[in-house]
Design a protein around this motif. Structure first.
Motif, PDB file in Angstrom:
ATOM      1  N   THR A 183       0.837  -1.193   0.000  1.00 32.44           N
ATOM      2  CA  THR A 183       0.000   0.000   0.000  1.00 32.44           C
ATOM      3  C   THR A 183       0.874   1.247   0.000  1.00 32.44           C
ATOM      4  N   MET A 184       0.770   2.020  -1.064  1.00 30.58           N
ATOM      5  CA  MET A 184       1.570   3.244  -1.168  1.00 30.58           C
ATOM      6  C   MET A 184       1.118   4.010  -2.394  1.00 30.58           C
ATOM      7  N   THR A 185       1.339   5.319  -2.376  1.00 32.73           N
ATOM      8  CA  THR A 185       1.028   6.119  -3.563  1.00 32.73           C
ATOM      9  C   THR A 185       1.977   5.728  -4.697  1.00 32.73           C
ATOM     10  N   ALA A 186       1.554   5.944  -5.911  1.00 36.15           N
ATOM     11  CA  ALA A 186       2.364   5.548  -7.067  1.00 36.15           C
ATOM     12  C   ALA A 186       3.705   6.265  -7.083  1.00 36.15           C
ATOM     13  N   ILE A 187       3.725   7.561  -6.741  1.00 35.13           N
ATOM     14  CA  ILE A 187       4.969   8.323  -6.845  1.00 35.13           C
ATOM     15  C   ILE A 187       5.921   8.063  -5.683  1.00 35.13           C
ATOM     16  N   ASP A 188       5.442   7.465  -4.603  1.00 36.44           N
ATOM     17  CA  ASP A 188       6.293   7.162  -3.449  1.00 36.44           C
ATOM     18  C   ASP A 188       6.669   5.673  -3.388  1.00 36.44           C
ATOM     19  N   THR A 189       6.433   4.948  -4.463  1.00 34.12           N
ATOM     20  CA  THR A 189       6.591   3.495  -4.480  1.00 34.12           C
ATOM     21  C   THR A 189       8.051   3.051  -4.368  1.00 34.12           C
ATOM     22  N   ASP A 190       8.270   2.027  -3.545  1.00 36.80           N
ATOM     23  CA  ASP A 190       9.544   1.314  -3.492  1.00 36.80           C
ATOM     24  C   ASP A 190       9.469   0.213  -4.553  1.00 36.80           C
ATOM     25  N   ASN A 205       1.434  -0.994   9.707  1.00 40.75           N
ATOM     26  CA  ASN A 205       2.285   0.052  10.281  1.00 40.75           C
ATOM     27  C   ASN A 205       2.952   0.924   9.223  1.00 40.75           C
ATOM     28  N   ARG A 206       2.540   0.764   7.974  1.00 40.63           N
ATOM     29  CA  ARG A 206       3.157   1.543   6.904  1.00 40.63           C
ATOM     30  C   ARG A 206       2.718   2.999   6.991  1.00 40.63           C
ATOM     31  N   GLU A 207       3.665   3.892   6.718  1.00 36.26           N
ATOM     32  CA  GLU A 207       3.379   5.322   6.724  1.00 36.26           C
ATOM     33  C   GLU A 207       3.888   5.957   5.437  1.00 36.26           C
ATOM     34  N   LEU A 208       3.326   7.100   5.110  1.00 37.67           N
ATOM     35  CA  LEU A 208       3.827   7.839   3.964  1.00 37.67           C
ATOM     36  C   LEU A 208       5.246   8.313   4.251  1.00 37.67           C
ATOM     37  N   PRO A 209       6.122   8.311   3.248  1.00 36.55           N
ATOM     38  CA  PRO A 209       7.496   8.769   3.487  1.00 36.55           C
ATOM     39  C   PRO A 209       7.548  10.253   3.831  1.00 36.55           C
ATOM     40  N   GLU A 210       8.548  10.621   4.582  1.00 36.46           N
ATOM     41  CA  GLU A 210       8.718  12.024   4.963  1.00 36.46           C
ATOM     42  C   GLU A 210       8.883  12.897   3.720  1.00 36.46           C
ATOM     43  N   GLY A 211       8.170  13.989   3.690  1.00 38.50           N
ATOM     44  CA  GLY A 211       8.271  14.908   2.569  1.00 38.50           C
ATOM     45  C   GLY A 211       7.394  14.550   1.383  1.00 38.50           C
ATOM     46  N   SER A 212       6.550  13.518   1.529  1.00 36.62           N
ATOM     47  CA  SER A 212       5.675  13.114   0.430  1.00 36.62           C
ATOM     48  C   SER A 212       4.691  14.227   0.087  1.00 36.62           C
ATOM     49  N   TYR A 213       4.364  14.350  -1.182  1.00 40.59           N
ATOM     50  CA  TYR A 213       3.341  15.300  -1.606  1.00 40.59           C
ATOM     51  C   TYR A 213       1.988  14.973  -0.962  1.00 40.59           C
ATOM     52  N   TYR A 214       1.839  13.732  -0.483  1.00 39.68           N
ATOM     53  CA  TYR A 214       0.569  13.299   0.109  1.00 39.68           C
ATOM     54  C   TYR A 214       0.554  13.458   1.629  1.00 39.68           C
ATOM     55  N   SER A 215       1.563  14.087   2.190  1.00 41.96           N
ATOM     56  CA  SER A 215       1.645  14.257   3.648  1.00 41.96           C
ATOM     57  C   SER A 215       0.387  14.863   4.281  1.00 41.96           C
ATOM     58  N   PRO A 216      -0.332  15.782   3.610  1.00 43.50           N
ATOM     59  CA  PRO A 216      -1.580  16.296   4.201  1.00 43.50           C
ATOM     60  C   PRO A 216      -2.622  15.210   4.468  1.00 43.50           C
ATOM     61  N   LYS A 246      -9.026  17.796  -0.111  1.00 48.38           N
ATOM     62  CA  LYS A 246      -8.169  18.303   0.968  1.00 48.38           C
ATOM     63  C   LYS A 246      -6.719  18.375   0.507  1.00 48.38           C
ATOM     64  N   LEU A 247      -6.283  17.366  -0.215  1.00 50.67           N
ATOM     65  CA  LEU A 247      -4.915  17.347  -0.726  1.00 50.67           C
ATOM     66  C   LEU A 247      -4.692  18.467  -1.734  1.00 50.67           C
ATOM     67  N   ARG A 248      -5.677  18.668  -2.599  1.00 50.03           N
ATOM     68  CA  ARG A 248      -5.550  19.716  -3.612  1.00 50.03           C
ATOM     69  C   ARG A 248      -5.453  21.100  -2.964  1.00 50.03           C
ATOM     70  N   MET A 249      -6.272  21.356  -1.962  1.00 53.21           N
ATOM     71  CA  MET A 249      -6.237  22.646  -1.280  1.00 53.21           C
ATOM     72  C   MET A 249      -4.880  22.867  -0.605  1.00 53.21           C
ATOM     73  N   ALA A 250      -4.349  21.814   0.007  1.00 57.36           N
ATOM     74  CA  ALA A 250      -3.044  21.918   0.654  1.00 57.36           C
ATOM     75  C   ALA A 250      -1.945  22.183  -0.371  1.00 57.36           C
ATOM     76  N   HIS A 251      -2.055  21.537  -1.520  1.00 58.86           N
ATOM     77  CA  HIS A 251      -1.061  21.730  -2.581  1.00 58.86           C
ATOM     78  C   HIS A 251      -1.114  23.158  -3.135  1.00 58.86           C
ATOM     79  N   LEU A 252      -2.312  23.667  -3.362  1.00 63.37           N
ATOM     80  CA  LEU A 252      -2.455  25.035  -3.875  1.00 63.37           C
ATOM     81  C   LEU A 252      -1.911  26.057  -2.881  1.00 63.37           C
TER      82      LEU A 252
END
Length: 291
Positions: free
Chosen positions: A96-103, A197-208, A277-283
């Protein structure tokens, strides 16, 4: 008596025990209750006590290792002779992970289990299945149909399995072998334990959406026993469905995948996964950078 090999265990990406408590255990016990001599498999380092206590025949198997598959075949031949009525390909891991943060290395391991594992089993067991005019059951997912968020890599593995299974069905039809592709909704299984226990990586665009992501990986799917009963019943029919849809949300997804426009689920998941919510944070972030 019908004989079957059931690839019972969900294979973990990180050597995490998960042989007991998943849909595999539910399915193999359901087959046994229907009078099928079910031959289960577990990873070589996994506990098998739950199978032994239930009186279920089991052998060690790692679907990613060809020698392990060959050894399994020899063990099955000793029990069932040259005929195998049912082969169920259920081994699977989740990433489970976003496409751009994939290992990508983790995804390669997943494909080895989710896609190449079933290919390897069918390659080595096909002669026994053909002699029995048997059935191959490949466990797919709605993830292989719709753009389910955070599952791009897992979805891709299931889409690959389902399209391979689709062609396998055609190619095996001259031999009177049935191939069922099960399109599963979310079902209670150990497969999610590897990601809990998986988390988004630090600095991910999806952090919001970090809290939303955490809630997603800790979700609890629906009843595995009801799922098992329906899948087993379908696989034992003389003329089973080519694609058998069962589990949470499968009716709605099947309908809109058939009659809706291609991007219909973009709207659904955009809302369900709070992408506004993600889009608003990105803008807001872009505005701050520009200033």
């Amino acid at each position: 008596m019908a004989y079957m090999v059931y690839d019972m265990v969900g294979y973990p990406a990180y050597a995490t025990p998960c042989g007991k408590g998943g849909i595999g255990e539910a399915l193999v016990k359901e087959y046994t209750s229907c009078g099928v001599h079910a031959i289960a498999t577990v990873l070589p380092n996994e506990s098998h006590d739950h199978l032994t206590e239930a009186g279920i025949t089991w052998f060690p198997l790692d679907v990613t290792v060809e020698k392990s598959v060959i050894d399994l075949k020899q063990n099955v031949l000793a029990i069932a002779g040259d005929y195998l009525d049912i082969l169920v390909n259920n081994a699977g891991i989740c990433y489970t992970m976003t496409a751009i943060d994939t290992d990508v290395e983790a995804v390669k391991r997943m494909f080895n289990v989710n896609v190449f594992g079933p290919m390897q089993l069918v390659h080595h067991f096909h002669d026994m299945i053909i002699k029995a005019c048997g059935t191959i059951v490949n466990i797919g997912s709605i993830g292989g149909i719709v753009p389910y968020m955070y599952g791009s890599s897992y979805n891709a593995s299931k889409a690959a399995l389902q399209h391979w299974s689709n062609t396998l069905r055609l190619e095996m039809s001259p031999f009177n072998v049935k191939v069922i592709t099960v399109i599963s909704g979310e079902v209670g299984t150990n497969i999610l334990k590897n990601d809990v226990n998986r988390e988004l990586p630090e600095g991910s665009y999806y952090s919001p959406l970090a809290i939303d992501f955490k809630r997603h990986v800790q979700r609890t799917p629906s009843n595995r026993f009801e799922y098992a009963a329906n899948v087993v019943a379908q696989s034992l029919r003389s003329s089973p469905a080519a694609w058998f849809w069962y589990g949470s949300s499968t009716r709605v997804i099947r309908f809109f995948d058939t009659f809706g426009w291609r991007t219909f689920f973009d709207f659904v998941f955009y809302r369900d996964f709070n992408l506004g919510k993600l889009r608003m944070a990105h803008l807001a972030r872009m505005k701050q950078i520009c200033e």
